[in-house]
Design an enzyme around this catalytic site. Structure first.
Site, PDB file in Angstrom:
ATOM      1  N   GLU A 146       1.027  -0.338  -5.079  1.00  0.00           N
ATOM      2  CA  GLU A 146       0.071   0.729  -5.306  1.00  0.00           C
ATOM      3  C   GLU A 146       0.776   2.063  -5.184  1.00  0.00           C
ATOM      4  OE1 GLU A 146      -3.720   2.906  -3.238  1.00  0.00           O
ATOM      5  OE2 GLU A 146      -1.767   2.583  -2.315  1.00  0.00           O
ATOM      6  N   ASP A 203       0.821  -1.209   0.000  1.00  0.00           N
ATOM      7  CA  ASP A 203       0.000   0.000   0.000  1.00  0.00           C
ATOM      8  C   ASP A 203       0.854   1.258   0.000  1.00  0.00           C
ATOM      9  OD1 ASP A 203      -2.686   1.349   0.615  1.00  0.00           O
ATOM     10  OD2 ASP A 203      -1.451   2.022   2.302  1.00  0.00           O
TER      11      ASP A 203
END
Length: 616
Positions: free
Chosen positions: A286, A218
């Protein structure tokens, strides 16, 4: 008069041991909203395990679970207080181990969401750091700040949180500011401290030992900041200094060290495979960044990186008004920039983005799922997109849960809220859409579930879901895994492309992006197609049905129509054999065409692309 824009792209992706990523369908599950097994109104691990046969039957290769770790749930799992414990409302470690076991027995890989940028302010590390416990003093980013004319401490610079306001919060006990690029309850870790890196390595090793198949990392481009804490320059496009759009984030995002840490973790995963065997463990990253920065996450031949740096171009670069040339440019842009020996990937939605049906319109769900599942590379689906779920934008200010919205006000909150795309999965037309037996659910179920739900679509003659499963089956065809992509914008409304692979069927995909009927002649553009084609898959509202025979020189498309067609006739084989080009010449022509396309597409189409604001 038609203006044709074309591109020819060779697919030169690579296979991981035991997996060809070009054939992957990756399914994101938002656990809180997927399936509630115990009637408390919140989805959980046993609920996911119950539904694993559904994933198998839908044609899913792997599932990525949004965070399941122990958390105060300020940001619904992205504020982690214990990286190696399961959030109690989701279940137990035994529940997770059972999920892994069942998934692997069904041939489904499990990817965990790894959130290294920050922890919860309830994490033991942060508490120790606040108290200056020996060894933890520098686990986070601390600064004395500056003193104003009144003798009060002020943040050291103008850095802004993604979730609005200063990225610095004063801690009275330690008498310093700490950095948080997201909420104040999510203090940023200091990755310049080797002990922090070692802690994260141990966490990855822990979950690898549990049998997970990889990690979605993330907010990876937020991991490092410049060490001199200089101010970030204003963009000139926003007047509110508390808005994330007020400054360029040159000193808090996309620093070179972000790539190095991914190379480090890739080596950790590769070394684990060397020790224990099995398939490659996969890294997904990401980063909402420009395409040049994003491509660096792939790594290089000496330092391999992310297997799948998420491609958000279908989200950031397209709107409901995008044209066929726009769409072709978006596809081409990724395929040109990515390294030749890597797999492409295509992301249509996630838990931070408005749903496909709401962004592009309900009538275009089939068109975009067809695109997603017939492009070369990995297809990434957010749970619910396979049935065309829609945002629920009538959630009240009082009922809003998303911190990105709660940090605003009752007038503007819905502009920032991600709750509308996070509502519970619509399994059937019963109470709470079959998601939960609870009197209430953590977010309200969309009131359209009596008419938009999986159960009805599974039994209907034609539906979004039936098309989706047809396409996931088709994605396993050698042509879809290995075949070249040849695309044409037939006009402003119609995109057509072929997937071709020597010795195998050729498929042609035709998508009408408009709300008007279109008639096209495929034979004038795709001269290698046979005169007769057989429909393999078609939009649920199309006049065409699987098995229909159509003429390549006349195709009638309804509004937002789409289909995939092919032929296995003797005529088609003869055409392919006539055009059988040696592989070395084919690759030379493909590379030459890439360079010509870069010049043409960039000159004609690149001027109006501005990424939208995104969160995590």
């Amino acid at each position: 008069m038609w203006q044709v824009v074309s591109v020819v792209l060779g697919v030169m992706g690579w296979a991981c041991a035991g997996n060809n990523l070009n054939g992957w369908v990756l399914y994101q599950i938002y656990p809180r909203s997927f399936m509630d097994s115990n009637g408390d109104g919140v989805g959980d691990l046993r609920g996911i395990t119950m539904k694993l046969p559904y994933l198998r039957d839908t044609g899913i290769n792997a599932t990525w679970l949004s965070p399941i770790f122990n958390s105060p749930m300020v940001d619904f799992g992205y504020d982690i207080s214990d990286f190696t414990a399961i959030q109690p409302e989701y279940g137990t470690m035994e529940d997770f181990e059972e999920l892994i076991k069942e998934a692997h027995e069904l041939g489904i890989k499990v990817i965990l969401d790894f959130v290294p940028n920050h922890t919860s302010d309830n994490h033991e590390w942060f508490i120790n750091s606040v108290n200056r416990v020996v060894g933890f003093e520098d686990y986070y980013i601390w600064h004395e700040g500056v003193v104003d004319s009144m003798g009060e401490p002020q943040p050291p610079n103008n850095w802004v949180s993604v979730f609005y306001g200063s990225a610095w919060t004063w801690n009275e006990f330690r008498r310093q500011f700490y950095l948080h690029q997201f909420t104040k309850e999510q203090p940023d870790l200091n990755f310049r401290n080797p002990q922090v890196v070692a802690e994260m390595d141990r966490i990855l090793e822990f979950w690898l030992q549990k049998g997970v198949d990889g990690f979605r990392i993330d907010a990876v481009n937020h991991l490092f900041e410049v060490e001199d804490f200089r101010d970030e320059p204003p963009t000139g496009m926003e007047s509110d200094p508390k808005s994330y759009a007020y400054t360029h984030h040159w000193y808090t995002k996309d620093l070179p060290e972000c790539y190095d840490i991914i190379f480090h973790w890739r080596k950790l995963l590769d070394d684990f495979k060397e020790r224990y065997g099995g398939d490659d463990r996969i890294i997904l990253t990401e980063a909402y960044a420009n395409i040049s920065f994003t491509m660096k996450y792939y790594g290089n031949r000496t330092h391999p990186g992310s297997h799948i740096p998420f491609n958000f171009l279908l989200i950031t670069d397209l709107t409901a008004n995008s044209t066929a040339p726009d769409l072709l440019h978006t596809i081409t842009k990724w395929m040109i920039y990515k390294p030749l020996d890597t797999a492409a990937n295509w992301v249509l939605g996630n838990h931070d983005q408005s749903r496909v049906a709401s962004r592009f319109g309900p009538n275009k769900v089939d068109a975009f799922n067809t695109l997603l599942l017939t492009l070369p590379g990995v297809s990434v689906t957010y749970n619910g997109e396979e049935i065309g779920m829609e945002d629920y934008r009538e959630i009240s200010w009082e009922g809003t849960k998303d911190p990105a919205a709660c940090n605003t006000n009752p007038t503007t909150f819905m502009k920032f809220s991600r709750d509308p795309e996070r509502t519970p999965f619509q399994w059937d037309n019963e109470k709470n859409a079959g998601f939960s037996s609870s009197p209430s659910t953590w977010l309200p179920v969309h009131p359209n579930h009596p008419t938009l739900n999986l159960k009805d679509q599974m039994t209907a003659e034609r539906s979004h879901y039936s098309l989706y499963t047809t396409l996931t089956g088709l994605k396993r065809h050698p042509t879809m895994i290995y075949g070249d992509f040849i695309g044409f914008a037939m006009n402003d409304n119609v995109l057509a492309y072929t997937r071709e692979h020597t010795g195998h069927q050729t498929f042609v995909v035709v998508i009408n992006l408009s709300d008007q009927e279109e008639n096209i002649n495929l034979a004038t553009i795709f001269q290698r197609l046979p005169s007769k084609l057989q429909v393999v898959a078609a939009a649920s509202h199309s006049n065409y049905r699987p098995g229909d025979t159509i003429s390549s020189n006349y195709v009638n498309l309804q509004q937002s129509d789409c289909f995939v067609a092919s032929s296995v006739s003797a005529e088609a084989r003869a055409v392919r054999e006539t055009w059988n080009i040696p592989q070395w010449l084919k690759e030379t022509l493909s590379i030459t065409t890439l360079f010509i396309t870069i010049i043409f597409v960039t000159h004609h189409l690149n001027s109006h692309y501005f990424p939208r604001k995104s969160f995590r």
